[in-house]
Design a protein around this motif. Sequence first.
Motif, PDB file in Angstrom:
ATOM      1  N   PHE A  33       0.828  -1.206   0.000  1.00 16.93           N
ATOM      2  CA  PHE A  33       0.000   0.000   0.000  1.00 16.93           C
ATOM      3  C   PHE A  33       0.862   1.255   0.000  1.00 16.93           C
ATOM      4  O   PHE A  33       1.996   1.242   0.462  1.00 16.93           O
ATOM      5  CB  PHE A  33      -0.900   0.021   1.242  1.00 16.93           C
ATOM      6  CG  PHE A  33      -1.911  -1.084   1.258  1.00 16.93           C
ATOM      7  CD1 PHE A  33      -3.188  -0.867   0.796  1.00 16.93           C
ATOM      8  CD2 PHE A  33      -1.573  -2.340   1.731  1.00 16.93           C
ATOM      9  CE1 PHE A  33      -4.127  -1.887   0.817  1.00 16.93           C
ATOM     10  CE2 PHE A  33      -2.501  -3.369   1.754  1.00 16.93           C
ATOM     11  CZ  PHE A  33      -3.777  -3.138   1.293  1.00 16.93           C
ATOM     12  N   TRP A  40       1.457  -2.935  10.589  1.00 20.55           N
ATOM     13  CA  TRP A  40       0.679  -3.046  11.823  1.00 20.55           C
ATOM     14  C   TRP A  40       1.501  -2.443  12.948  1.00 20.55           C
ATOM     15  O   TRP A  40       2.525  -2.998  13.362  1.00 20.55           O
ATOM     16  CB  TRP A  40       0.321  -4.498  12.062  1.00 20.55           C
ATOM     17  CG  TRP A  40      -0.455  -5.027  10.909  1.00 20.55           C
ATOM     18  CD1 TRP A  40      -1.600  -4.490  10.376  1.00 20.55           C
ATOM     19  CD2 TRP A  40      -0.140  -6.154  10.090  1.00 20.55           C
ATOM     20  NE1 TRP A  40      -1.997  -5.223   9.287  1.00 20.55           N
ATOM     21  CE2 TRP A  40      -1.141  -6.233   9.097  1.00 20.55           C
ATOM     22  CE3 TRP A  40       0.877  -7.093  10.106  1.00 20.55           C
ATOM     23  CZ2 TRP A  40      -1.141  -7.233   8.111  1.00 20.55           C
ATOM     24  CZ3 TRP A  40       0.875  -8.078   9.150  1.00 20.55           C
ATOM     25  CH2 TRP A  40      -0.124  -8.142   8.169  1.00 20.55           C
ATOM     26  N   LEU A  91      -0.343 -17.481  10.026  1.00 23.42           N
ATOM     27  CA  LEU A  91      -1.695 -17.872   9.627  1.00 23.42           C
ATOM     28  C   LEU A  91      -1.670 -19.170   8.841  1.00 23.42           C
ATOM     29  O   LEU A  91      -2.609 -19.952   8.883  1.00 23.42           O
ATOM     30  CB  LEU A  91      -2.319 -16.779   8.755  1.00 23.42           C
ATOM     31  CG  LEU A  91      -2.740 -15.491   9.449  1.00 23.42           C
ATOM     32  CD1 LEU A  91      -3.234 -14.500   8.430  1.00 23.42           C
ATOM     33  CD2 LEU A  91      -3.813 -15.764  10.479  1.00 23.42           C
ATOM     34  N   LEU A 130       5.294 -14.132   1.464  1.00 25.74           N
ATOM     35  CA  LEU A 130       4.192 -15.066   1.211  1.00 25.74           C
ATOM     36  C   LEU A 130       4.233 -15.627  -0.204  1.00 25.74           C
ATOM     37  O   LEU A 130       3.358 -16.397  -0.592  1.00 25.74           O
ATOM     38  CB  LEU A 130       2.845 -14.369   1.467  1.00 25.74           C
ATOM     39  CG  LEU A 130       2.656 -13.861   2.900  1.00 25.74           C
ATOM     40  CD1 LEU A 130       1.392 -13.037   3.024  1.00 25.74           C
ATOM     41  CD2 LEU A 130       2.614 -15.027   3.870  1.00 25.74           C
ATOM     42  N   ASP A 188      -6.613   2.265  11.005  1.00 27.77           N
ATOM     43  CA  ASP A 188      -6.333   2.414   9.582  1.00 27.77           C
ATOM     44  C   ASP A 188      -6.936   1.244   8.790  1.00 27.77           C
ATOM     45  O   ASP A 188      -6.583   0.096   9.018  1.00 27.77           O
ATOM     46  CB  ASP A 188      -4.804   2.453   9.403  1.00 27.77           C
ATOM     47  CG  ASP A 188      -4.410   2.647   7.953  1.00 27.77           C
ATOM     48  OD1 ASP A 188      -5.295   2.902   7.119  1.00 27.77           O
ATOM     49  OD2 ASP A 188      -3.197   2.539   7.677  1.00 27.77           O
ATOM     50  N   ARG A 198      -6.435   0.463   5.828  1.00 30.68           N
ATOM     51  CA  ARG A 198      -5.408  -0.181   4.994  1.00 30.68           C
ATOM     52  C   ARG A 198      -4.696  -1.295   5.775  1.00 30.68           C
ATOM     53  O   ARG A 198      -4.308  -2.299   5.214  1.00 30.68           O
ATOM     54  CB  ARG A 198      -4.395   0.851   4.515  1.00 30.68           C
ATOM     55  CG  ARG A 198      -4.975   1.902   3.596  1.00 30.68           C
ATOM     56  CD  ARG A 198      -5.188   1.352   2.193  1.00 30.68           C
ATOM     57  NE  ARG A 198      -5.755   2.347   1.304  1.00 30.68           N
ATOM     58  CZ  ARG A 198      -7.066   2.503   1.079  1.00 30.68           C
ATOM     59  NH1 ARG A 198      -7.936   1.721   1.687  1.00 30.68           N
ATOM     60  NH2 ARG A 198      -7.495   3.413   0.246  1.00 30.68           N
ATOM     61  N   GLN A 199      -4.540  -1.060   7.096  1.00 32.54           N
ATOM     62  CA  GLN A 199      -3.901  -2.093   7.915  1.00 32.54           C
ATOM     63  C   GLN A 199      -4.763  -3.351   7.949  1.00 32.54           C
ATOM     64  O   GLN A 199      -4.263  -4.464   7.916  1.00 32.54           O
ATOM     65  CB  GLN A 199      -3.686  -1.588   9.339  1.00 32.54           C
ATOM     66  CG  GLN A 199      -2.557  -0.600   9.456  1.00 32.54           C
ATOM     67  CD  GLN A 199      -2.246  -0.278  10.907  1.00 32.54           C
ATOM     68  OE1 GLN A 199      -2.457  -1.097  11.783  1.00 32.54           O
ATOM     69  NE2 GLN A 199      -1.752   0.912  11.139  1.00 32.54           N
ATOM     70  N   GLU A 224      -6.896  -4.174   5.584  1.00 29.74           N
ATOM     71  CA  GLU A 224      -6.833  -4.759   4.237  1.00 29.74           C
ATOM     72  C   GLU A 224      -5.534  -5.541   4.064  1.00 29.74           C
ATOM     73  O   GLU A 224      -5.516  -6.614   3.466  1.00 29.74           O
ATOM     74  CB  GLU A 224      -6.940  -3.663   3.184  1.00 29.74           C
ATOM     75  CG  GLU A 224      -8.354  -3.115   3.063  1.00 29.74           C
ATOM     76  CD  GLU A 224      -8.466  -2.039   1.998  1.00 29.74           C
ATOM     77  OE1 GLU A 224      -7.431  -1.561   1.502  1.00 29.74           O
ATOM     78  OE2 GLU A 224      -9.612  -1.673   1.663  1.00 29.74           O
ATOM     79  N   ALA A 225      -4.435  -4.976   4.594  1.00 28.34           N
ATOM     80  CA  ALA A 225      -3.149  -5.660   4.482  1.00 28.34           C
ATOM     81  C   ALA A 225      -3.208  -7.022   5.175  1.00 28.34           C
ATOM     82  O   ALA A 225      -2.611  -7.989   4.704  1.00 28.34           O
ATOM     83  CB  ALA A 225      -2.041  -4.803   5.081  1.00 28.34           C
ATOM     84  N   ALA A 226      -3.952  -7.096   6.273  1.00 31.01           N
ATOM     85  CA  ALA A 226      -4.080  -8.368   6.987  1.00 31.01           C
ATOM     86  C   ALA A 226      -4.917  -9.358   6.180  1.00 31.01           C
ATOM     87  O   ALA A 226      -4.598 -10.545   6.109  1.00 31.01           O
ATOM     88  CB  ALA A 226      -4.698  -8.149   8.357  1.00 31.01           C
ATOM     89  N   ARG A 227      -6.000  -8.853   5.550  1.00 32.57           N
ATOM     90  CA  ARG A 227      -6.788  -9.717   4.668  1.00 32.57           C
ATOM     91  C   ARG A 227      -5.874 -10.255   3.572  1.00 32.57           C
ATOM     92  O   ARG A 227      -5.890 -11.437   3.232  1.00 32.57           O
ATOM     93  CB  ARG A 227      -7.933  -8.931   4.014  1.00 32.57           C
ATOM     94  CG  ARG A 227      -9.059  -8.533   4.923  1.00 32.57           C
ATOM     95  CD  ARG A 227      -9.937  -9.692   5.342  1.00 32.57           C
ATOM     96  NE  ARG A 227     -10.656 -10.363   4.281  1.00 32.57           N
ATOM     97  CZ  ARG A 227     -11.829  -9.964   3.776  1.00 32.57           C
ATOM     98  NH1 ARG A 227     -12.387  -8.880   4.240  1.00 32.57           N
ATOM     99  NH2 ARG A 227     -12.436 -10.650   2.829  1.00 32.57           N
ATOM    100  N   ASP A 228      -5.065  -9.348   3.026  1.00 34.64           N
ATOM    101  CA  ASP A 228      -4.164  -9.693   1.939  1.00 34.64           C
ATOM    102  C   ASP A 228      -3.191 -10.788   2.353  1.00 34.64           C
ATOM    103  O   ASP A 228      -2.844 -11.657   1.561  1.00 34.64           O
ATOM    104  CB  ASP A 228      -3.398  -8.426   1.534  1.00 34.64           C
ATOM    105  CG  ASP A 228      -2.814  -8.539   0.143  1.00 34.64           C
ATOM    106  OD1 ASP A 228      -3.566  -8.923  -0.763  1.00 34.64           O
ATOM    107  OD2 ASP A 228      -1.621  -8.267  -0.024  1.00 34.64           O
ATOM    108  N   ALA A 229      -2.759 -10.735   3.632  1.00 31.70           N
ATOM    109  CA  ALA A 229      -1.808 -11.724   4.119  1.00 31.70           C
ATOM    110  C   ALA A 229      -2.487 -13.061   4.406  1.00 31.70           C
ATOM    111  O   ALA A 229      -1.826 -14.024   4.765  1.00 31.70           O
ATOM    112  CB  ALA A 229      -1.118 -11.206   5.374  1.00 31.70           C
ATOM    113  N   GLY A 230      -3.812 -13.099   4.283  1.00 35.67           N
ATOM    114  CA  GLY A 230      -4.502 -14.374   4.415  1.00 35.67           C
ATOM    115  C   GLY A 230      -5.405 -14.504   5.620  1.00 35.67           C
ATOM    116  O   GLY A 230      -5.841 -15.608   5.951  1.00 35.67           O
ATOM    117  N   ALA A 231      -5.699 -13.385   6.306  1.00 38.60           N
ATOM    118  CA  ALA A 231      -6.525 -13.468   7.502  1.00 38.60           C
ATOM    119  C   ALA A 231      -8.005 -13.313   7.145  1.00 38.60           C
ATOM    120  O   ALA A 231      -8.357 -12.483   6.310  1.00 38.60           O
ATOM    121  CB  ALA A 231      -6.114 -12.389   8.501  1.00 38.60           C
ATOM    122  N   PRO A 269     -11.949 -12.182   7.920  1.00 33.87           N
ATOM    123  CA  PRO A 269     -12.412 -10.948   8.563  1.00 33.87           C
ATOM    124  C   PRO A 269     -12.406 -11.029  10.088  1.00 33.87           C
ATOM    125  O   PRO A 269     -12.040 -10.073  10.768  1.00 33.87           O
ATOM    126  CB  PRO A 269     -13.840 -10.794   8.029  1.00 33.87           C
ATOM    127  CG  PRO A 269     -13.824 -11.480   6.716  1.00 33.87           C
ATOM    128  CD  PRO A 269     -12.868 -12.633   6.867  1.00 33.87           C
TER     129      PRO A 269
END
Lengths: 355, 284
Positions: free
Chosen positions: A81, A87, A102, A150, B175, B177-178, B180-187, B189
């Motif tokens: 981004f 984080w 994960l 990843l 944020d 975006r933070q 979204e970044a976590a979703r992106d990493a595979g988490a 909701p």
Amino acid sequence: MATLEIKNLSRLFGNTCAVDDLSLTIGDGELVCLLGPSGSGKSTVLRMIGGFEEPTAGAILIDGQDVTRVPPERRPTGMVFQSHALWTHMNVFANVAFGLKLRRLPKDEIRRRVNGSLATVGLEGYGERKTSQLSGGQQQRVALARSLVLEPKILLLDEPFASLDQHLRERLREEVREIQRRVGITMIFVTHGQDEALAIADRIAVMRDGRLEQLSRPDRLYRQPQTEFVAGFVGQMNLLQGAIRSNVMSVAGIDLPVALADGPATLALRPEDIALEKRGDDGGADVMRVTDFGTHLSIEVRTRCRQRLKIMAPPGTGWSAGMRATLSARKFSVYRDGKLCFMPQPCDVRPAAAA
Amino acid sequence: MSMPALRRAGPASLGLSRLRANGAGITIAALLSLFILTPLVNVAIWAFTEIWRYPAVIPQKFGFRFWGDVLSRGDVHLAMTTSLSLAAIVTALSALICLPASYAFARMDFPGRNLFFMSFLTVYAFPKFGLYITIATIFLGLGLIGNFWGVVLIQLVSTLMFMVWIPVSAFQNVDRRQEEAARDAGASPLRVFWSITLPQVLPAISAAVLLTFVNTFYETEVAWLIGAPEVRTVPLLMVRFINSELVVQYGAVLSLLLWVPSFVLLMLVRRFLGAQALGRALGA
């Protein structure tokens, strides 16, 4: 490593069309830049590929598999981004390790891969740092490492270096290009800086108002802009409104042979494609301003029809403001209704009738 | 003055001005603490005093006699239990209702969202006591006057402000975006909420819980209006002590006792959030 296919993609926000019927195919291991002014829909395209926006219509295929309705966590894409989006409550190591945890990988492997990924972006030994203790460039490197670790099939970068200073931006984009070559990953890079796009992209997709204007190699984008918008957007260009009569385009005191039907048209001239000749009498154009950049002179002239042109001349050619000159075009292109419709083979095109 | 002399004088005069600034700071700090601490110290001294006759500056006899007196009283025990369970129940119910609501306010869009959101503020826009009188008349018909659950219900209303507004601004400050970044990493909701959103709003939520608990614990007027005379909280008991049997030590001991729960809670919260984190979470 993957191919990406976008088919007739559209996205509406209320009544405004952010992306309009966009189709695009990106090859394995290719680095494609989405280039366009702000509001051209390039970020929306990227977010749809990543799964953060749902398309109103159309399809997205990765390696031939339809992922249009797949949520981001199950897409083989990684996103970096603009705001790095690290984080803040985790340290650098935890940020990079999050996705691996994960996936329930063994601890040793997580440690090995995180350290490897941090090394790739040049941040060995930074694992225990807080993200707030890093500089802007380092934060963006961590974000890059977090995505790379990843091993996504496609890496998406949304103006990743826009908030950094010029120098750092250039260095980081070189590094990204280097990593891309080494890892062989398919990358889509959104930017509004043409220098950035020209510097790193295999191909550039120029977007405007949600539509794809042109998709070509950087050199062709510069030399053969297919639309008037691209001609004006990429590099410096003199765009002059004029008319064609009896196969002659007459504009700015230059008459050029153009095999087109009569009617209005736009002439596009690169500053380096205009030749200047000194002359003493009343004709030609007035030299308004000369800036010496060392490598070349940038000359601004005003024609009899009060049109201003930018011209690039070799250094030491002795031009100064107040002189008079005759213009001739070495290379030009003509646009009608925004589309390229005439471009002679690059050769020395002399004015048809030197006034 | 010659140049070297000036240069010599430079740092010295600088040091003097810094000293003067410090002097002003110390004076202000001293005055402030005098105003804040004097009553507290006075109360603390009174709580451990057995005999203190005018004009002595310090008490003639210290001791724990009144602590024994107060702590052995049945009505104090009862009031403590009532106050603690009241505060705990109200806080728990409030969290249960308000935290999901505040997430919805912060993150979702639904018809009437802003109107509904503002309505929490209007409770505070009117003179509160007037509102409570009106509610009290309704409660009278429902048989909720002098009832523990009546007090719970009305206390709940006054906690909405803290439990909705503070978490809403905290959720809004996270944020996107933070996430979204976590979703992106595979988490998923849910995982994103648990690992990314919650840790960042936790300081603000604990602040809201703390404020709610303490406010409910100390609340006097509504508890008196709705709960009296059956439901007797510690502050109401204190009022009675002051009105009927004027023994200063009773009030002082009770004051210190009242202070204990909020102090414990404050320490608990401090353990996992600094002033900085709290400020950030509250959007400062």
